[in-house]
Enzyme design. Sequence first.
Site, PDB file in Angstrom:
ATOM      1  N   ARG A  55       1.024  -0.959  -0.215  1.00 53.84           N
ATOM      2  CA  ARG A  55       0.257  -0.253  -0.278  1.00 53.84           C
ATOM      3  C   ARG A  55       1.114   1.329  -0.317  1.00 53.84           C
ATOM      4  O   ARG A  55       1.923   1.369   0.416  1.00 53.84           O
ATOM      5  CB  ARG A  55      -1.613  -0.142   0.863  1.00 53.84           C
ATOM      6  N   GLU A  66      -3.356   6.219   3.442  1.00 51.55           N
ATOM      7  CA  GLU A  66      -3.187   4.918   2.475  1.00 51.55           C
ATOM      8  C   GLU A  66      -3.721   5.192   1.672  1.00 51.55           C
ATOM      9  O   GLU A  66      -5.164   5.002   1.943  1.00 51.55           O
ATOM     10  CB  GLU A  66      -3.085   3.870   3.483  1.00 51.55           C
ATOM     11  N   ALA A 149     -12.809  -0.515  18.054  1.00 47.42           N
ATOM     12  CA  ALA A 149     -13.660  -0.786  17.378  1.00 47.42           C
ATOM     13  C   ALA A 149     -13.366  -1.500  16.259  1.00 47.42           C
ATOM     14  O   ALA A 149     -14.605  -2.838  16.263  1.00 47.42           O
ATOM     15  CB  ALA A 149     -13.989   0.143  16.216  1.00 47.42           C
ATOM     16  N   ASP A 171      -8.393  -4.565  28.541  1.00 51.91           N
ATOM     17  CA  ASP A 171      -8.094  -3.797  27.269  1.00 51.91           C
ATOM     18  C   ASP A 171      -6.765  -2.108  28.542  1.00 51.91           C
ATOM     19  O   ASP A 171      -7.186  -2.095  29.835  1.00 51.91           O
ATOM     20  CB  ASP A 171      -9.006  -2.896  26.674  1.00 51.91           C
ATOM     21  N   GLY A 235      -2.252  -5.588  15.152  1.00 49.47           N
ATOM     22  CA  GLY A 235      -2.488  -4.345  15.392  1.00 49.47           C
ATOM     23  C   GLY A 235      -1.042  -3.296  15.146  1.00 49.47           C
ATOM     24  O   GLY A 235      -1.301  -1.867  14.674  1.00 49.47           O
ATOM     25  N   ASP A 237       0.775  -2.236  12.213  1.00 51.73           N
ATOM     26  CA  ASP A 237       0.612  -2.688  11.166  1.00 51.73           C
ATOM     27  C   ASP A 237       1.112  -1.576  10.034  1.00 51.73           C
ATOM     28  O   ASP A 237       0.626  -0.921   9.099  1.00 51.73           O
ATOM     29  CB  ASP A 237      -0.778  -2.142  10.296  1.00 51.73           C
TER      30      ASP A 237
END
Lengths: 364, 364
Positions: A55, A66, A149, A171, A235, A237
């Site tokens: 990308r 991106e 999310a 979390d 996560g 990335d």
Amino acid sequence: MSKFIVSPKKGVPFVSVEAMAALIHEHGVEQTITELTLALEKDFARWEAFEKISRIASHSKDGAIELMPITDGDMYACKYVNGHPINTKRDLQTVAAFGVLSDVDTGYPILLTEMCILTALRTAATSALVAKHCARQDAETLALIGNGAQSEFQALGMKAVVGISKVRLYDVDPAASKKVVENLADSGLDITICNSAEEAVEGADIITTCTADKKNATILRDDMIKKGMYLNAIGGDCPGKTELDANILRRADHVIVEFEPQTRIEGDIQQLEPDFSVTEFHHVVKGNKAIRSTADNVVVFDGVGFASEDFTALVYLRNLIEEKQRYDVLDVITQQKDPKNLFSVVKGARQDSAVEAFDVLANA
Amino acid sequence: MSKFIVSPKKGVPFVSVEAMAALIHEHGVEQTITELTLALEKDFARWEAFEKISRIASHSKDGAIELMPITDGDMYACKYVNGHPINTKRDLQTVAAFGVLSDVDTGYPILLTEMCILTALRTAATSALVAKHCARQDAETLALIGNGAQSEFQALGMKAVVGISKVRLYDVDPAASKKVVENLADSGLDITICNSAEEAVEGADIITTCTADKKNATILRDDMIKKGMYLNAIGGDCPGKTELDANILRRADHVIVEFEPQTRIEGDIQQLEPDFSVTEFHHVVKGNKAIRSTADNVVVFDGVGFASEDFTALVYLRNLIEEKQRYDVLDVITQQKDPKNLFSVVKGARQDSAVEAFDVLANA
């Protein structure tokens, strides 16, 4: 020409957030993810058909914007997506995305759509598909670290496709975990909120890390990983954003990636030497590589999200809205009678129409 | 944050084809191109502020689909554009385009718009701006070879910005030339249809070549070019698509390009050696390079269209619609209360709303 029969002269089929939410609500999240998983599997099996590039990212202080283009020669897909972890502090999405699917033969868009929801669905489907192939067959407990999310979609995907029945949440923001429990109250999943990542991974067969900070973090330490565990690490990335202790990657029996050139830049393996051995997932789908030779193997999916997954999701959505005849049509490509007479569109415009409520959408 | 004050929570400002046509009709094509020229000049003068890459093209048998991303660190722009010369035979546009402008700080889109009309306007403005700097000051006659979708915009731009008063048209399709005459009947331009390119260039001060065939053509031969002529060669814009006899480029006093790395791949100079000397236009705007030392100089603008021009046009449009308070708002980014609770959008969706006429647009 692509198989879709809507005339490009009639405008571009469009799926708004509201339309997507209603469509998926009706079709069902688990059903959608399950169907997406099958579509992804088929597309990974024809990996060579795609013109693939990493990308194209534009990085700024707090995030990245991106573009993720890809084509199979018949259709062309591109997702616009940002990643701004700081956004949640502004009451904005970390990820705001939209996408286009086009007919290669004419170059015309055949779908424009929101991709905030669609990305969560396709990411959950990819995670579930890779887990189906690479986690232990008897996996029943999922540790979900990072409850933002994506989390509900991730949990439901692992339930529907892999068969997990228990979820252990952690979390740094307790409200995020509480939100997951509330959202999944009717899901049939047995859900526990944990006080630490250590506690969450206790007894887990599958660990999903899905945190958002743009930094090199260590969400999982090597000593937390037991024999037979499968890690769905999605996560980490982008450059400078990782989640795993590098030792976990080193001692894993297999590290699975989507498109190796992109993952070398963006994935957790960015911490390692450039020739560190990884396996592109399409080899697993095609049966070229056995991943789980024993139940004790530790396998890591270093998932970053690849354009082919968005391609699959866009084609799936295009089929779904056509099947259900549920979409709007966006007035975004000129449609005058003589294609060479673009000027006539401006010349013939009604002077007052810009202040009216436009008829830019018409139900199909 | 960008200077635009619309809250990203309120959706993405959107300009449909109908809205764009009405807006430009009211504002005036010449006025718009003139203002765009000034905006382009300012942006070319701050060339170093932009993160520049060549456009990302995906080529197929009959065309290409391209992405043109760029950022100045404050805003980010990307145009989706195809180029399918064969499309006019299918009653479709050669070029169908749309674009996005985003706020770099949040990654959120702050404008989505049609770009078929906007591209024609920005291309005409770029042509006019470069001609203003590089053609003879007393230029009064424009030869326009290739009378397709761009031609009226090109002619009006050269009139408004450069001051040409006569236009000599030629196209292999006589109906295309006739269309230009009809469209520009009230423009005040003295327009002649010619029977050949040779005839069209007779007495011309500026020659615009704007043909669409995806091949190496020779629209202009070297012997057709006289002292003092300025060539605005904008139709050769992808690999294997050129318009000029290479000798014209070799004997020109200056060959102007937009972004050299991209033009080496796409422009007419693709016919020449990789170190053939060219001048990037921003040097001219900044006064670093004198182009027209004598009235006899032959100067060629090998224009292919660069992302910075779309950036300028998108920012210009965003200002214009804000000033006039004329735009719609597109429901394409989720806007739920808790950004981490994306699942709530699907969970809370009304099951029947996908079949209703959506309220995806609301006038600002």
